[in-house]
Design an enzyme around this catalytic site. Structure first.
Site, PDB file in Angstrom:
ATOM      1  N   ASP A  13       0.803  -1.227   0.000  1.00  0.00           N
ATOM      2  CA  ASP A  13       0.000   0.000   0.000  1.00  0.00           C
ATOM      3  C   ASP A  13       0.836   1.277   0.000  1.00  0.00           C
ATOM      4  OD1 ASP A  13      -2.169  -1.704   0.123  1.00  0.00           O
ATOM      5  OD2 ASP A  13      -2.273  -1.612   2.313  1.00  0.00           O
ATOM      6  N   LYS A  16       1.719   2.201  -5.078  1.00  0.00           N
ATOM      7  CA  LYS A  16       2.247   1.666  -6.344  1.00  0.00           C
ATOM      8  C   LYS A  16       1.313   1.986  -7.514  1.00  0.00           C
ATOM      9  CE  LYS A  16       2.331  -2.395  -4.352  1.00  0.00           C
ATOM     10  NZ  LYS A  16       2.078  -2.026  -2.936  1.00  0.00           N
ATOM     11  N   GLY A  40      -4.510  -4.280  -3.820  1.00  0.00           N
ATOM     12  CA  GLY A  40      -5.496  -3.238  -4.097  1.00  0.00           C
ATOM     13  C   GLY A  40      -4.714  -2.003  -4.481  1.00  0.00           C
ATOM     14  N   HIS A  41      -4.646  -1.708  -5.770  1.00  0.00           N
ATOM     15  CA  HIS A  41      -3.840  -0.588  -6.260  1.00  0.00           C
ATOM     16  C   HIS A  41      -4.769   0.550  -6.693  1.00  0.00           C
ATOM     17  CE1 HIS A  41      -0.199  -3.383  -7.217  1.00  0.00           C
ATOM     18  NE2 HIS A  41      -0.608  -3.453  -5.965  1.00  0.00           N
ATOM     19  N   GLN A 222       2.011  -6.049  -3.199  1.00  0.00           N
ATOM     20  CA  GLN A 222       2.427  -6.152  -1.799  1.00  0.00           C
ATOM     21  C   GLN A 222       3.703  -5.333  -1.579  1.00  0.00           C
ATOM     22  OE1 GLN A 222       1.442  -9.559  -3.332  1.00  0.00           O
ATOM     23  NE2 GLN A 222      -0.476  -8.556  -2.903  1.00  0.00           N
TER      24      GLN A 222
HETATM   25  P1  GDP Z   1      -0.769   0.358  -3.516  1.00  0.00           P
HETATM   26  O1  GDP Z   1      -1.340  -0.937  -3.055  1.00  0.00           O
HETATM   27  O2  GDP Z   1       0.698   0.451  -3.270  1.00  0.00           O
HETATM   28  O3  GDP Z   1      -1.141   0.707  -4.930  1.00  0.00           O
HETATM   29  O4  GDP Z   1      -1.429   1.489  -2.580  1.00  0.00           O
HETATM   30  P2  GDP Z   1      -2.977   1.601  -2.178  1.00  0.00           P
HETATM   31  O5  GDP Z   1      -3.736   2.089  -3.339  1.00  0.00           O
HETATM   32  O6  GDP Z   1      -3.444   0.357  -1.516  1.00  0.00           O
HETATM   33  O7  GDP Z   1      -2.896   2.683  -1.026  1.00  0.00           O
HETATM   34  C1  GDP Z   1      -2.354   3.943  -1.236  1.00  0.00           C
HETATM   35  C2  GDP Z   1      -3.437   4.984  -0.911  1.00  0.00           C
HETATM   36  O8  GDP Z   1      -2.852   6.253  -0.819  1.00  0.00           O
HETATM   37  C3  GDP Z   1      -4.498   5.101  -1.979  1.00  0.00           C
HETATM   38  O9  GDP Z   1      -5.707   5.481  -1.395  1.00  0.00           O
HETATM   39  C4  GDP Z   1      -3.959   6.216  -2.881  1.00  0.00           C
HETATM   40  O10 GDP Z   1      -4.987   6.897  -3.581  1.00  0.00           O
HETATM   41  C5  GDP Z   1      -3.325   7.113  -1.856  1.00  0.00           C
HETATM   42  N1  GDP Z   1      -2.137   7.868  -2.285  1.00  0.00           N
HETATM   43  C6  GDP Z   1      -1.138   7.499  -3.123  1.00  0.00           C
HETATM   44  N2  GDP Z   1      -0.164   8.443  -3.151  1.00  0.00           N
HETATM   45  C7  GDP Z   1      -0.569   9.416  -2.294  1.00  0.00           C
HETATM   46  C8  GDP Z   1       0.017  10.629  -1.853  1.00  0.00           C
HETATM   47  O11 GDP Z   1       1.123  11.012  -2.219  1.00  0.00           O
HETATM   48  N3  GDP Z   1      -0.696  11.357  -0.939  1.00  0.00           N
HETATM   49  C9  GDP Z   1      -1.912  10.963  -0.467  1.00  0.00           C
HETATM   50  N4  GDP Z   1      -2.520  11.725   0.405  1.00  0.00           N
HETATM   51  N5  GDP Z   1      -2.486   9.829  -0.874  1.00  0.00           N
HETATM   52  C10 GDP Z   1      -1.817   9.058  -1.749  1.00  0.00           C
HETATM   53  P1  IMO Z   2      -0.891  -4.191  -2.276  1.00  0.00           P
HETATM   54  O1  IMO Z   2      -0.426  -4.736  -3.607  1.00  0.00           O
HETATM   55  C1  IMO Z   2      -1.054  -4.605   2.032  1.00  0.00           C
HETATM   56  C2  IMO Z   2      -1.108  -8.675   3.648  1.00  0.00           C
HETATM   57  C3  IMO Z   2      -2.364  -9.147   4.348  1.00  0.00           C
HETATM   58  C4  IMO Z   2      -1.765 -10.142   5.325  1.00  0.00           C
HETATM   59  C5  IMO Z   2      -0.640 -10.775   4.520  1.00  0.00           C
HETATM   60  C6  IMO Z   2      -1.023 -12.065   3.836  1.00  0.00           C
HETATM   61  O2  IMO Z   2      -2.184  -3.469  -2.341  1.00  0.00           O
HETATM   62  O3  IMO Z   2       0.200  -3.415  -1.622  1.00  0.00           O
HETATM   63  P2  IMO Z   2      -2.589 -12.782   1.818  1.00  0.00           P
HETATM   64  O4  IMO Z   2      -3.916 -12.290   1.365  1.00  0.00           O
HETATM   65  O5  IMO Z   2      -1.516 -12.592   0.805  1.00  0.00           O
HETATM   66  O6  IMO Z   2      -2.665 -14.183   2.345  1.00  0.00           O
HETATM   67  O7  IMO Z   2      -2.213 -11.866   3.091  1.00  0.00           O
HETATM   68  O8  IMO Z   2      -0.273  -9.811   3.548  1.00  0.00           O
HETATM   69  N1  IMO Z   2      -1.320  -8.164   2.274  1.00  0.00           N
HETATM   70  C7  IMO Z   2      -1.251  -6.885   1.928  1.00  0.00           C
HETATM   71  N2  IMO Z   2      -1.087  -5.787   2.694  1.00  0.00           N
HETATM   72  N3  IMO Z   2      -1.117  -4.493   0.695  1.00  0.00           N
HETATM   73  C8  IMO Z   2      -1.254  -5.587  -0.078  1.00  0.00           C
HETATM   74  O9  IMO Z   2      -1.194  -5.523  -1.422  1.00  0.00           O
HETATM   75  C9  IMO Z   2      -1.371  -6.848   0.534  1.00  0.00           C
HETATM   76  N4  IMO Z   2      -1.548  -8.113   0.079  1.00  0.00           N
HETATM   77  C10 IMO Z   2      -1.504  -8.896   1.148  1.00  0.00           C
HETATM   78  O10 IMO Z   2      -3.024  -8.088   4.982  1.00  0.00           O
HETATM   79  O11 IMO Z   2      -1.187  -9.454   6.398  1.00  0.00           O
HETATM   80 MG    MG Z   3      -2.878  -1.633  -1.801  1.00  0.00          MG
END
Ligand code: GDP
Ligand code: IMO
Ligand code: MG
Length: 421
Positions: A13, A16, A40-41, A222
């Site tokens: 998270d 990415k 979840g991107h 991840q």
């Molecule tokens: P990912 O899994 O690495 O793609 O990240 P996620 O989407 O799960 O979580 C990142 C969250 O932060 C999302 O809600 C994005 O919209 C948000 N986000 C990404 N970059 C920034 C930033 O620079 N500032 C803020 N405030 N939010 C951001």
């Molecule tokens: P992105 O790509 C954050 C965490 C789960 C759990 C562990 C194992 O959005 O960064 P799993 O479902 O793989 O058996 O879970 O890894 N986890 C993540 N945490 N971002 C993710 O993906 C994750 N994918 C799995 O919360 O702790």
């Molecule tokens: Mg994510």
């Protein structure tokens, strides 16, 4: 060397999705190499937020090719739902998305097994997203998996049934109630959706495109601290999230890799169970969660929040061979009086900077305190416009890690991105 990798350095998270989307103009191809619907991107443009789970984050750019590589595990039901929610019609999307015939399938019974295993672990549960990731990769490595290429075969239904019988036998050992039929209908509809897309030996495709000089970005899922080998085992996911995972997950030689971008949040978050040395249980942690909207993009669970952990980040930089750092979400800390950064650990009275093998002992973070900044930075587009205290923070991290921070994200929108040479 025209294949770059972008991956997370923390517990996932890191942002990415947003950054891959922002980088798309300089790439021809975006390829996912591991993980599955546990990811979840999020990406945002034109005031709309999209969350992708299986589909690479280049999908909204009509002129880019997206590849789901062999290292990914695919749940057809999730795939179908995601395709339908994207916006563009399937007839358009089939021109932009190609799927590896060697990607393993997540069966409905894998999701049930995931839940049964977690339940049986009780307080030592992993905190899995329960998407069936672990059981699917387990079947892959034990050479029992079904792959995307198998869906075209005449005996697919029979093989599916054989797998289900095996899984049901395992499930008899668990006191766990489930309804397989509930998942199956959507799953088979997903198989029909998968069949509409080009299914290929994408390893040939990626290598051919590379020879032709196309720029390819491998998109990690991840983060490094969730890597199956180097993360905080057993509180990890079931794939190699690190740079070498891109080679096995796409079928490319390390010789083809150019830059390896490491993305990190200006603080840390973790969703799920497992060690998190810099976790904040106080008001500051709650502020990071509320201001940063730190709730899981896949499960909606609140993310645990804490200060930046440099020993963990340096470890991740080393394992991945990071060439450039990208920092996200510093805007969330605007208004914080001071900002702490963990520079070493105190483990049983000994100061160390190496990650310990055991996760169960007490790790006390040793912090350096830096001055915060007051200004809102969402509207900044040039590095020089950033507050001095934020630039000091950025330069402190660069000096500690020895790697340049070449991109600073100041908000969730595609446009809220500062590139630095
Ligand atoms: P990912 O899994 O690495 O793609 O990240 P996620 O989407 O799960 O979580 C990142 C969250 O932060 C999302 O809600 C994005 O919209 C948000 N986000 C990404 N970059 C920034 C930033 O620079 N500032 C803020 N405030 N939010 C951001
Ligand atoms: P992105 O790509 C954050 C965490 C789960 C759990 C562990 C194992 O959005 O960064 P799993 O479902 O793989 O058996 O879970 O890894 N986890 C993540 N945490 N971002 C993710 O993906 C994750 N994918 C799995 O919360 O702790
Ligand atoms: Mg994510």
């Amino acid at each position: 060397m025209n294949i770059d990798i972008l991956l997370g350095l923390q517990w996932g998270d890191e942002g990415k999705g947003k950054i891959v989307d922002s980088l798309c103009p300089v790439y021809d191809v975006i390829a996912r190499f591991q993980g599955g619907p546990n990811a979840g991107h999020s990406l945002e443009f034109n005031n709309v937020k999209h969350v992708l789970h299986l589909i690479p984050s280049g999908i909204f750019h009509a002129d880019k090719l997206n590849i789901i590589g062999n290292g990914v595990v695919i749940d057809p039901a999730v795939f179908k739902k995601e395709i339908e929610e994207l916006g563009p019609p399937v007839s358009e999307l089939i021109k932009r998305l190609i799927i590896s015939n060697k990607a393993n399938l997540i069966l409905p019974s894998h999701r049930i097994l995931d839940a049964a295993y977690e339940m049986s672990k009780g307080s030592s549960r992993i905190g899995s997203t329960l998407k069936g990731i672990g059981p699917s990769y387990t079947d892959k490595t034990s050479r029992n998996g079904l792959r995307v290429g198998d869906i075209m075969k005449e005996d697919f239904r029979q093989r599916y049934n054989d797998h289900i019988i095996n899984h049901l036998t395992i499930l008899k050992n668990y006191d766990f109630k489930f309804d397989l039929k509930e998942y199956e209908k959507g799953w088979f509809e997903g198989i029909e959706m998968l069949k509409k897309f080009p299914i290929r030996n994408t390893e040939y495709l990626v290598n051919e495109l590379s020879v032709k000089g196309k720029k390819i970005l491998a998109e990690g899922a991840q983060g490094t601290m969730l890597d199956m080998d180097f993360g905080s085992y057993p509180f990890v996911t079931s794939s190699n999230t690190i740079s070498s995972g891109a080679c096995t997950g796409l079928g490319i030689s390390p010789k083809l890799i150019g830059d390896i971008f490491g993305i990190f949040k200006a603080y840390c978050t973790r969703v799920g169970c497992g060690p998190f040395p810099t976790e904040l249980f106080d008001e500051t942690g709650a502020n990071l969660r509320n201001i940063g909207h730190e709730f899981g993009a896949t499960t909606g669970r609140p993310r645990r929040c804490g200060w930046l952990d440099l020993p963990a980040m340096k470890y991740a930089i080393m394992i991945n061979g990071i060439t450039k750092l990208f920092m996200t979400k510093a805007d969330v800390m605007s208004g914080f009086k001071t900002i702490k950064v963990c520079t070493s650990y105190n483990i049983d009275g000994k100061i160390c900077t190496e990650l310990p093998f055991n996760n169960d002992g007490m790790i006390e973070p040793v912090f350096t305190e830096l001055e915060g900044w007051k200004e809102n930075i969402n509207d900044k587009r040039e590095y020089n416009e950033l507050p001095v205290a934020l630039k000091n923070y950025i330069e402190f991290v660069e000096q500690q890690t020895g790697v340049p921070i070449t991109m600073v994200s100041v908000g969730p929108d595609r446009k809220e991105t500062i590139f630095r040479n």
